[in-house]
Design a protein around this motif. Structure first.
Motif, PDB file in Angstrom:
ATOM      1  N   VAL A   7       0.840  -1.186   0.000  1.00  0.00           N
ATOM      2  CA  VAL A   7       0.000   0.000   0.000  1.00  0.00           C
ATOM      3  C   VAL A   7       0.869   1.227   0.000  1.00  0.00           C
ATOM      4  O   VAL A   7       2.041   1.193   0.374  1.00  0.00           O
ATOM      5  N   LEU A   9       1.863   4.416   1.705  1.00  0.00           N
ATOM      6  CA  LEU A   9       1.768   5.054   3.011  1.00  0.00           C
ATOM      7  C   LEU A   9       1.968   6.544   2.802  1.00  0.00           C
ATOM      8  O   LEU A   9       3.067   7.009   2.523  1.00  0.00           O
ATOM      9  N   VAL A 110      -7.929   3.746   6.942  1.00  0.00           N
ATOM     10  CA  VAL A 110      -7.315   4.521   8.024  1.00  0.00           C
ATOM     11  C   VAL A 110      -7.944   4.110   9.349  1.00  0.00           C
ATOM     12  O   VAL A 110      -9.105   3.671   9.390  1.00  0.00           O
ATOM     13  N   TRP A 135      -5.026  -7.085   6.440  1.00  0.00           N
ATOM     14  CA  TRP A 135      -4.586  -6.152   7.467  1.00  0.00           C
ATOM     15  C   TRP A 135      -4.451  -6.901   8.793  1.00  0.00           C
ATOM     16  O   TRP A 135      -5.379  -7.582   9.212  1.00  0.00           O
ATOM     17  N   TRP A 139      -0.859  -2.245  12.912  1.00  0.00           N
ATOM     18  CA  TRP A 139      -0.463  -1.676  11.638  1.00  0.00           C
ATOM     19  C   TRP A 139       0.810  -0.848  11.825  1.00  0.00           C
ATOM     20  O   TRP A 139       1.114  -0.402  12.945  1.00  0.00           O
ATOM     21  N   ALA A 143       0.577   4.116   8.628  1.00  0.00           N
ATOM     22  CA  ALA A 143      -0.705   3.696   8.079  1.00  0.00           C
ATOM     23  C   ALA A 143      -1.820   3.885   9.096  1.00  0.00           C
ATOM     24  O   ALA A 143      -2.930   4.297   8.746  1.00  0.00           O
ATOM     25  N   ALA A 148      -3.597   4.512   4.417  1.00  0.00           N
ATOM     26  CA  ALA A 148      -2.843   3.845   3.358  1.00  0.00           C
ATOM     27  C   ALA A 148      -3.767   3.575   2.178  1.00  0.00           C
ATOM     28  O   ALA A 148      -4.939   3.253   2.350  1.00  0.00           O
TER      29      ALA A 148
END
Length: 630
Positions: A7, A9, A110, A135, A139, A143, A148
Motif C-alpha cells: 500500500v 503510506l 485509516v 490487514w 499496523w 498507516a 494507506a
C-alpha cells in the motif's frame, strides 16, 4: 499488514471522482467511474473537480470519524465505515452495480483511533470473491495514523463489483473510501494473461518526479492511476541524477490500450557513474507471480544515435533483455516493455539496469502481483442463496453478503457449509444449519437450485407458508423443519430415496402423508410427524376421512364427485329435452267461430225436423197422438 500486498503510506490526503455507473457495452469508452465517500452523508466535489457520492451500496455497519480530522486535507479521508461483527456479521460488502468490464479499484484505509480503543483491527479484504489484502494488527504507525492506499485492476463479469471485508476474531473491518474506474479491456496484456487474474499494485513508480495522479494532483490519467516517487524503492548505494524532457513533446504516450500518461515520460533517472547499475528493491510475496512493466524514453537530447545508450535488464539473477531505446523508438518517444517473473524465492525482488554503453535510464516502473481468481460458488446456487436470504429474512448479524462460499480461505456464510464441485471448478452449498435463529419468513422455491444440498436444518424458527416442492432434490439426506408454523400438505417430492432423517414435527401440516416419505422410517431412517393435527393416513396417525388423500380429496373422491356431477347434468339434460319436446307437440284443436255457427244452425234444423216426424207417426199404443190444437 500482510506481505500479500503493498500500500501507499501517505502523510497527505487524496481525491478522486467520476461519473455514476451506467450500462454500456464498453464502460471505459463510456467513462464509467464512481467515487464513494465511506461514512460520508452528502455528495461533494473535491478541490480537483472530482465528484464524490455519499456512502452507499454497503451491506451493513456504522459510520465513524477519524480522531484528528484536521490532519486530513481531503473530506473523503475523514469519514469511514466500520463493520462490527456482533451486529453486522463477520462478512460485509460494498456491492456496486457496474456494467461488465475491467476496472481500476482503489481503497483508502485509516484507523486514527476513531473508536478510542488504541488498537488497529485485523481483517481481510476480497474483490470478486478473491482475497486481495490482509490487514493485521498492529499496523505500521504511518498507516494507522495517516492512512494507506491500495489499488488493483480486475474484471467485473456479473454486473456488480463486490468488495468484501472479513472480520478476524471480533475486530471490526474499516474503510474510508472506495474508487472505481473502468479501464480498457485489453490493458496490461489481458489478451495473453486472460481475465481470470487480478493485478494487485505492489508499486507504481515515477522516476525523477514526484507523486502525481487523480486525487493527488491535477494531472490526468485515463485509468485514474496514481504514480508515486521511486525514491523509497531505489537502492541508496547508487548516486543518481534526475533528468527532465525540458519542455520537449513526448510522442507515443497515452495510447490504447494502456494509456500511460505523458507526464510519466517527462522525467527520468540515470546514474552519476557510467559504470553503476540502477537498482530497485521491490517487495513481493513468494507465493505469487509478478508482472513488471518498464517505462523508458530517451529524453537526453545528447543521445542522437543507435548504440549510444544500451543496458541490460536483470531481474533477480536473470538477464532478461537488452534495451536500446533510440534503436526501438528514437528520441523523445515512449517505450514500454514488460516481463512476468515466476517461482520467486525471496521476499525482495532485485531489478537492475546494467550499463553496456552509456548510462542506464528509466522513466517509471510498475510491479503487479498476478493473483488468480479464487473458485466461486456456482451462479445458480448464488441465486438460490440470495433468494433464501430474502425469504428467510436473514438478519444482518449473520453476514450473508457477497459470495456464499468464496473466498475459499474464509468461512462461508454463517450456518452454511460449502465444498468443491465434482469437477473442481466451483464451490457448492452442501449444508444449511439455521436452527433457532429467529427466522420469520418462508422457504423459497429456489431452494431447488441447491442441487448439492445434503443437510437442511431450519428447526425452531417461525417459518410459515407451505413446504417448497423443490425440497425433493436427490442429494438431500437430512431434513429438519420441526417446530415452525408450516401449513399445507407434504409434497410427493419429499419421498427422495436418499432421505434418511425427516423431522416435520410441531407444525400445522395437514393431508395424507406420502407413502414413500413414511417408508423412510420403515427402512431404518428417522421420521417424526407428530404435532401436526391435520396429517393422516399412516400408522401412528389418524385415518384420513373418506375420499381424503394427501393434500385433499383422493383420486377416488374426485372420480366420485365427478360421476355424481355427470349424473346430475344428465338428469337435468333429459328434463330439459322432455320439456322442449312437449312444447313442440302441444297443438290447438279449437274450430273457427264460423264453423261453430254453421254447425249450431244445422243441429237446430235437424232437431226441428225430427220433432215433426215424431208428431206424424202413431204412438206406441196404436192410438193417434193427441195434441192441443185449436
Amino acid at each position: 499488514m500482510s506481505a500479500l500486498f503493498l500500500v501507499f503510506l501517505l502523510l497527505f490526503s487524496s481525491a478522486s471522482g467520476g461519473t455514476n455507473p451506467a450500462s454500456s457495452p464498453d464502460p471505459f469508452a463510456a467513462g464509467v467511474s464512481l467515487n464513494i465517500d465511506c461514512g460520508g452523508a452528502a455528495n461533494f466535489t473535491s478541490e480537483f473537480g472530482r465528484a464524490w457520492v455519499a456512502d452507499r451500496y454497503f451491506s451493513a455497519g456504522a459510520t465513524g470519524l477519524v480522531a484528528e480530522p484536521h490532519r486530513f486535507l481531503q473530506q473523503q479521508e475523514r469519514t469511514l465505515r466500520f463493520f462490527p461483527p456482533v451486529s453486522a456479521g463477520k462478512k460485509n460488502c460494498y456491492s456496486v452495480p457496474l456494467p461488465p468490464g475491467r476496472y481500476y479499484v482503489r481503497t483508502f484505509t485509516v484507523y486514527d483511533n476513531y473508536d478510542s480503543k488504541l488498537r488497529t483491527p485485523s481483517f481481510d479484504v476480497s474483490f470478486e470473491g478473491t482475497l486481495v489484502y490482509a490487514w493485521r494488527s498492529p499496523w505500521p504507525e504511518a498507516a494507522a495514523r495517516s492512512g494507506a492506499y491500495a489499488d488493483l485492476i480486475a474484471s467485473v463479469l456479473d454486473g456488480a463489483a463486490n468488495l468484501c471485508f472479513y472480520s478476524i476474531a471480533t475486530d471490526p473491518p474499516v474503510v474510508a473510501s472506495v474508487e472505481l474506474a473502468a479501464v480498457h479491456p485489453l490493458a496490461y496484456d489481458s489478451a495473453s494473461t486472460g481475465t481470470d487474474l487480478i493485478l494487485i499494485n505492489y508499486g507504481r513508480l515515477t522516476s525523477g518526479g514526484s507523486l502525481f495522479g487523480p486525487g493527488f494532483t491535477n494531472d490526468s490519467d485515463a485509468f485514474s492511476r496514481v504514480w508515486q516517487s521511486d525514491a523509497d524503492f531505489r537502492s541508496l548505494d547508487v548516486p543518481i541524477k534526475a533528468l527532465s524532457a525540458g519542455g520537449h513533446r513526448i510522442f507515443g504516450a497515452n495510447q490504447t490500450p494502456n494509456y500511460f500518461p505523458v507526464k510519466l515520460y517527462e522525467t527520468a533517472v540515470t546514474t552519476d557513474n557510467p559504470s553503476d547499475a540502477l537498482e530497485y528493491l521491490l517487495p513481493v510475496d513468494t507465493r505469487l507471480d509478478y508482472m513488471i512493466w518498464f517505462h523508458f524514453a530517451e529524453i537526453d537530447s545528447g543521445v542522437t544515435r543507435v548504440g549510444q545508450r544500451v543496458f541490460d535488464v536483470v531481474i533477480g539473477e536473470e538477464n532478461v533483455t537488452r534495451i536500446d531505446i533510440y534503436k526501438e523508438v528514437g528520441g523523445f518517444n515512449a517505450f514500454k516493455w514488460h516481463h512476468i517473473v515466476e517461482n520467486l524465492t525471496s521476499s525482495t525482488l532485485v531489478v537492475k539496469l546494467v550499463p553496456v554503453a552509456g548510462k542506464p535510464i528509466i522513466c517509471g516502473l510498475e510491479n503487479y502481483a498476478m493473483v488468480p481468481l479464487d473458485l466461486a460458488t456456482v451462479p445458480r446456487q448464488v441465486m438460490a442463496m440470495q433468494a433464501l436470504k430474502e425469504s428467510l429474512r436473514i438478519p444482518d448479524r449473520m453476514g450473508w453478503n457477497g459470495d456464499p462460499c468464496a473466498p475459499s480461505t474464509w468461512d462461508a456464510w454463517e450456518g452454511v457449509t460449502c465444498h468443491h464441485s465434482d469437477n473442481g471448478q466451483n464451490l457448492v452449498v452442501t449444508q444449511l444449519d439455521l436452527g433457532s435463529q429467529g427466522l420469520k419468513g418462508y422457504i423459497s422455491d429456489k431452494i431447488s437450485l441447491l442441487t448439492n444440498l445434503v443437510s437442511l436444518n431450519l428447526s425452531s424458527n417461525s417459518l410459515a407458508g407451505t413446504l417448497a416442492s423443490g425440497l425433493g432434490q436427490g442429494s438431500l439426506v437430512s431434513l429438519d423443519l420441526s417446530s415452525n408454523e408450516l401449513t399445507g400438505g407434504i409434497p410427493e417430492s419429499l419421498g427422495s430415496s436418499n432421505l434418511k432423517v425427516v423431522l416435520l414435527n410441531n407444525n400445522q401440516l395437514d393431508g395424507q402423508v406420502p407413502e414413500k416419505l413414511y417408508s423412510i422410517g420403515v427402512h431404518g431412517g428417522i421420521i417424526d410427524l407428530s404435532g401436526n393435527k391435520g396429517l393422516c393416513g399412516v400408522p401412528t396417525l389418524p385415518a384420513c376421512p373418506l375420499f381424503w388423500d394427501k393434500r385433499g380429496l383422493s383420486t377416488a373422491g374426485k372420480i366420485a364427485i365427478g360421476l355424481s356431477c355427470a349424473f346430475v347434468i344428465v338428469v337435468l339434460l333429459l328434463i330439459y329435452l322432455f320439456c322442449i319436446r312437449r312444447r313442440n307437440d302441444d297443438y290447438d284443436f279449437e274450430f273457427p267461430q264460423d264453423l261453430i255457427s254453421i254447425a249450431a244452425k244445422r243441429n237446430r234444423y235437424q232437431r226441428q225436423k225430427l220433432m215433426l216426424v215424431e208428431m206424424d207417426a202413431p204412438n206406441s199404443n196404436g192410438f193417434p197422438s193427441t195434441s192441443n190444437t185449436r
